[in-house]
Write a protein that holds these residues in place. Sequence first.
Motif, PDB file in Angstrom:
ATOM      1  N   VAL A   1      23.672 -22.427 -13.938  1.00 45.64           N
ATOM      2  CA  VAL A   1      24.723 -24.300 -13.328  1.00 45.64           C
ATOM      3  C   VAL A   1      24.441 -23.285 -11.731  1.00 45.64           C
ATOM      4  CG1 VAL A   1      25.962 -25.878 -13.517  1.00 45.64           C
ATOM      5  CG2 VAL A   1      25.028 -25.091 -15.335  1.00 45.64           C
ATOM      6  N   ALA A   2      25.416 -22.595 -11.833  1.00 48.29           N
ATOM      7  CA  ALA A   2      25.451 -22.496 -10.441  1.00 48.29           C
ATOM      8  C   ALA A   2      26.534 -21.097 -10.036  1.00 48.29           C
ATOM      9  CB  ALA A   2      26.285 -23.736  -9.457  1.00 48.29           C
ATOM     10  N   GLY A   3      26.017 -20.343  -8.786  1.00 55.63           N
ATOM     11  CA  GLY A   3      27.004 -19.386  -9.016  1.00 55.63           C
ATOM     12  C   GLY A   3      27.284 -19.147  -7.152  1.00 55.63           C
ATOM     13  N   ILE A   4      28.402 -18.257  -7.137  1.00 57.56           N
ATOM     14  CA  ILE A   4      28.704 -18.103  -5.529  1.00 57.56           C
ATOM     15  C   ILE A   4      29.352 -16.767  -5.894  1.00 57.56           C
ATOM     16  CG2 ILE A   4      31.002 -18.770  -6.678  1.00 57.56           C
ATOM     17  CD1 ILE A   4      31.054 -20.517  -3.110  1.00 57.56           C
ATOM     18  N   SER A   5      28.968 -16.152  -4.631  1.00 55.26           N
ATOM     19  CA  SER A   5      29.194 -14.738  -4.569  1.00 55.26           C
ATOM     20  C   SER A   5      31.141 -14.259  -4.114  1.00 55.26           C
ATOM     21  CB  SER A   5      28.135 -14.199  -2.642  1.00 55.26           C
ATOM     22  OG  SER A   5      28.670 -15.100  -1.477  1.00 55.26           O
ATOM     23  N   TRP A   6      31.377 -12.757  -4.020  1.00 58.86           N
ATOM     24  CA  TRP A   6      32.628 -13.201  -3.578  1.00 58.86           C
ATOM     25  C   TRP A   6      33.085 -13.899  -2.346  1.00 58.86           C
ATOM     26  CZ3 TRP A   6      34.953 -10.889   0.801  1.00 58.86           C
ATOM     27  CH2 TRP A   6      34.486  -9.583   2.138  1.00 58.86           C
ATOM     28  N   GLY A   7      32.950 -14.234  -0.981  1.00 52.34           N
ATOM     29  CA  GLY A   7      33.507 -14.479   0.235  1.00 52.34           C
ATOM     30  C   GLY A   7      32.613 -16.280   0.357  1.00 52.34           C
ATOM     31  N   GLY A   8      31.934 -16.545  -0.485  1.00 51.00           N
ATOM     32  CA  GLY A   8      31.114 -18.422  -0.969  1.00 51.00           C
ATOM     33  C   GLY A   8      30.613 -18.412   0.000  1.00 51.00           C
ATOM     34  N   VAL A   9      30.037 -17.479   0.658  1.00 50.07           N
ATOM     35  CA  VAL A   9      28.570 -17.248   1.435  1.00 50.07           C
ATOM     36  C   VAL A   9      27.067 -17.808   0.984  1.00 50.07           C
ATOM     37  CG1 VAL A   9      27.476 -16.298   2.505  1.00 50.07           C
ATOM     38  CG2 VAL A   9      29.371 -15.573   3.347  1.00 50.07           C
ATOM     39  N   THR A  10      27.362 -16.536   0.498  1.00 49.61           N
ATOM     40  CA  THR A  10      25.844 -17.401  -0.327  1.00 49.61           C
ATOM     41  C   THR A  10      26.300 -18.103  -1.627  1.00 49.61           C
ATOM     42  OG1 THR A  10      24.700 -14.849   0.137  1.00 49.61           O
ATOM     43  CG2 THR A  10      23.729 -15.802  -1.992  1.00 49.61           C
ATOM     44  N   THR A  11      25.260 -18.704  -2.497  1.00 49.84           N
ATOM     45  CA  THR A  11      25.067 -20.016  -3.018  1.00 49.84           C
ATOM     46  C   THR A  11      23.606 -20.347  -4.025  1.00 49.84           C
ATOM     47  OG1 THR A  11      25.540 -21.731  -2.516  1.00 49.84           O
ATOM     48  CG2 THR A  11      27.581 -21.302  -2.590  1.00 49.84           C
ATOM     49  N   ASN A  12      23.975 -20.038  -5.531  1.00 51.02           N
ATOM     50  CA  ASN A  12      22.590 -20.634  -5.823  1.00 51.02           C
ATOM     51  C   ASN A  12      23.305 -21.888  -7.143  1.00 51.02           C
ATOM     52  OD1 ASN A  12      20.434 -20.502  -6.589  1.00 51.02           O
ATOM     53  ND2 ASN A  12      20.171 -18.161  -7.454  1.00 51.02           N
ATOM     54  N   TYR A  13      21.744 -22.663  -7.279  1.00 51.08           N
ATOM     55  CA  TYR A  13      21.837 -23.831  -8.524  1.00 51.08           C
ATOM     56  C   TYR A  13      20.628 -23.306  -8.623  1.00 51.08           C
ATOM     57  CZ  TYR A  13      25.075 -25.185  -5.188  1.00 51.08           C
ATOM     58  OH  TYR A  13      27.086 -25.317  -4.516  1.00 51.08           O
ATOM     59  N   ARG A  14      20.810 -24.376 -10.236  1.00 50.24           N
ATOM     60  CA  ARG A  14      19.582 -23.993 -11.054  1.00 50.24           C
ATOM     61  C   ARG A  14      18.519 -25.353 -10.410  1.00 50.24           C
ATOM     62  NH1 ARG A  14      19.703 -24.004 -15.897  1.00 50.24           N
ATOM     63  NH2 ARG A  14      18.444 -25.636 -16.899  1.00 50.24           N
ATOM     64  N   ASP A  15      17.756 -26.168 -10.259  1.00 45.61           N
ATOM     65  CA  ASP A  15      16.638 -27.071  -9.623  1.00 45.61           C
ATOM     66  C   ASP A  15      17.241 -28.477 -10.275  1.00 45.61           C
ATOM     67  OD1 ASP A  15      13.327 -25.374  -9.800  1.00 45.61           O
ATOM     68  OD2 ASP A  15      15.280 -24.219  -8.755  1.00 45.61           O
ATOM     69  N   SER A  16      17.464 -28.453 -11.643  1.00 37.17           N
ATOM     70  CA  SER A  16      17.533 -29.838 -12.429  1.00 37.17           C
ATOM     71  C   SER A  16      18.941 -30.411 -11.544  1.00 37.17           C
ATOM     72  CB  SER A  16      17.865 -29.848 -13.286  1.00 37.17           C
ATOM     73  OG  SER A  16      19.290 -29.338 -14.037  1.00 37.17           O
ATOM     74  N   VAL A  17      19.857 -29.651 -10.529  1.00 37.91           N
ATOM     75  CA  VAL A  17      21.581 -30.056 -10.216  1.00 37.91           C
ATOM     76  C   VAL A  17      21.511 -30.025  -8.704  1.00 37.91           C
ATOM     77  CG1 VAL A  17      22.950 -29.335 -12.266  1.00 37.91           C
ATOM     78  CG2 VAL A  17      22.752 -28.152 -10.549  1.00 37.91           C
ATOM     79  N   LYS A  18      20.472 -29.266  -8.022  1.00 35.07           N
ATOM     80  CA  LYS A  18      20.306 -28.698  -6.498  1.00 35.07           C
ATOM     81  C   LYS A  18      20.561 -30.808  -5.547  1.00 35.07           C
ATOM     82  CE  LYS A  18      18.021 -24.375  -6.366  1.00 35.07           C
ATOM     83  NZ  LYS A  18      16.415 -24.293  -5.690  1.00 35.07           N
ATOM     84  N   GLY A  19      21.141 -30.324  -4.237  1.00 35.97           N
ATOM     85  CA  GLY A  19      22.079 -31.816  -4.047  1.00 35.97           C
ATOM     86  C   GLY A  19      22.777 -32.529  -4.729  1.00 35.97           C
ATOM     87  N   ARG A  20      23.213 -32.403  -5.914  1.00 36.46           N
ATOM     88  CA  ARG A  20      24.331 -33.185  -7.293  1.00 36.46           C
ATOM     89  C   ARG A  20      25.240 -32.677  -7.256  1.00 36.46           C
ATOM     90  NH1 ARG A  20      23.335 -34.788 -12.182  1.00 36.46           N
ATOM     91  NH2 ARG A  20      22.250 -33.012 -12.275  1.00 36.46           N
ATOM     92  N   PHE A  21      25.514 -31.251  -7.385  1.00 40.06           N
ATOM     93  CA  PHE A  21      26.446 -30.275  -8.062  1.00 40.06           C
ATOM     94  C   PHE A  21      26.825 -29.452  -6.356  1.00 40.06           C
ATOM     95  CE2 PHE A  21      26.138 -30.189 -12.024  1.00 40.06           C
ATOM     96  CZ  PHE A  21      26.027 -31.584 -12.672  1.00 40.06           C
ATOM     97  N   THR A  22      27.958 -29.035  -6.303  1.00 43.80           N
ATOM     98  CA  THR A  22      27.957 -28.247  -5.742  1.00 43.80           C
ATOM     99  C   THR A  22      29.493 -27.068  -5.928  1.00 43.80           C
ATOM    100  OG1 THR A  22      28.544 -29.818  -3.664  1.00 43.80           O
ATOM    101  CG2 THR A  22      29.668 -27.722  -2.629  1.00 43.80           C
ATOM    102  N   ILE A  23      29.013 -26.255  -5.717  1.00 42.60           N
ATOM    103  CA  ILE A  23      30.172 -25.193  -5.810  1.00 42.60           C
ATOM    104  C   ILE A  23      30.691 -24.434  -4.591  1.00 42.60           C
ATOM    105  CG2 ILE A  23      28.564 -22.904  -6.272  1.00 42.60           C
ATOM    106  CD1 ILE A  23      30.459 -21.874  -8.871  1.00 42.60           C
ATOM    107  N   SER A  24      32.368 -24.048  -5.405  1.00 41.43           N
ATOM    108  CA  SER A  24      33.043 -23.425  -4.599  1.00 41.43           C
ATOM    109  C   SER A  24      34.200 -22.886  -4.561  1.00 41.43           C
ATOM    110  CB  SER A  24      33.894 -24.673  -3.257  1.00 41.43           C
ATOM    111  OG  SER A  24      34.269 -25.530  -3.980  1.00 41.43           O
ATOM    112  N   ARG A  25      35.021 -22.231  -3.531  1.00 42.57           N
ATOM    113  CA  ARG A  25      36.271 -21.144  -4.239  1.00 42.57           C
ATOM    114  C   ARG A  25      37.186 -20.965  -3.377  1.00 42.57           C
ATOM    115  NH1 ARG A  25      33.335 -15.837  -5.387  1.00 42.57           N
ATOM    116  NH2 ARG A  25      35.503 -15.551  -6.089  1.00 42.57           N
ATOM    117  N   ASP A  26      38.103 -21.048  -3.369  1.00 43.42           N
ATOM    118  CA  ASP A  26      39.965 -20.916  -2.713  1.00 43.42           C
ATOM    119  C   ASP A  26      39.988 -19.157  -3.415  1.00 43.42           C
ATOM    120  OD1 ASP A  26      41.759 -21.014  -1.412  1.00 43.42           O
ATOM    121  OD2 ASP A  26      42.093 -22.837  -1.641  1.00 43.42           O
ATOM    122  N   ASN A  27      39.607 -18.439  -2.593  1.00 37.31           N
ATOM    123  CA  ASN A  27      40.386 -17.193  -3.208  1.00 37.31           C
ATOM    124  C   ASN A  27      41.840 -17.030  -3.376  1.00 37.31           C
ATOM    125  OD1 ASN A  27      37.713 -15.640  -3.768  1.00 37.31           O
ATOM    126  ND2 ASN A  27      37.945 -15.266  -1.844  1.00 37.31           N
TER     127      ASN A  27
END
Length: 124
Positions: free
Chosen positions: A48-74
């Motif tokens: 569905v979605a992925g995020i790199s260790w620092g949160g700089v890079t994210t990726n989403y499956r096409d069907s959720v782009k613009g609707r879902f947001t992944i984030s992290r609080d280390n």
Amino acid sequence: QVQLVESGGGLVQAGGSLRLSCAASGRTISSYGMGWFRQGPGKARDFVAGISWGGVTTNYRDSVKGRFTISRDNAKNTVYLQMNSLKPEDTAVYYCAARRMSALSVVTDDYDYWGQGTQVTVSS
């Protein structure tokens, strides 16, 4: 070892929003790539979605782009998935996953640790 616990799932009407949380314990996940996957009834587990260790890079499956947001609080050892404009086809069990690499991945087998999942049901 890393333990992951998802929360925030539930029943929502189409067009609504949910925020999933994934709390990690056992060790810090600050250097880990993190991902959210989902599995509908009788279906494979999909990225569905992925995020790199620092949160700089994210990726989403096409069907959720613009609707879902992944984030992290280390600092809190937690990853989030904000889901807006939900659709019935988003209905699934959502899983959080961690990999012992800093980059994200869209491949299920690249992840080393998994949570137990949280159910998301979107009614029409």
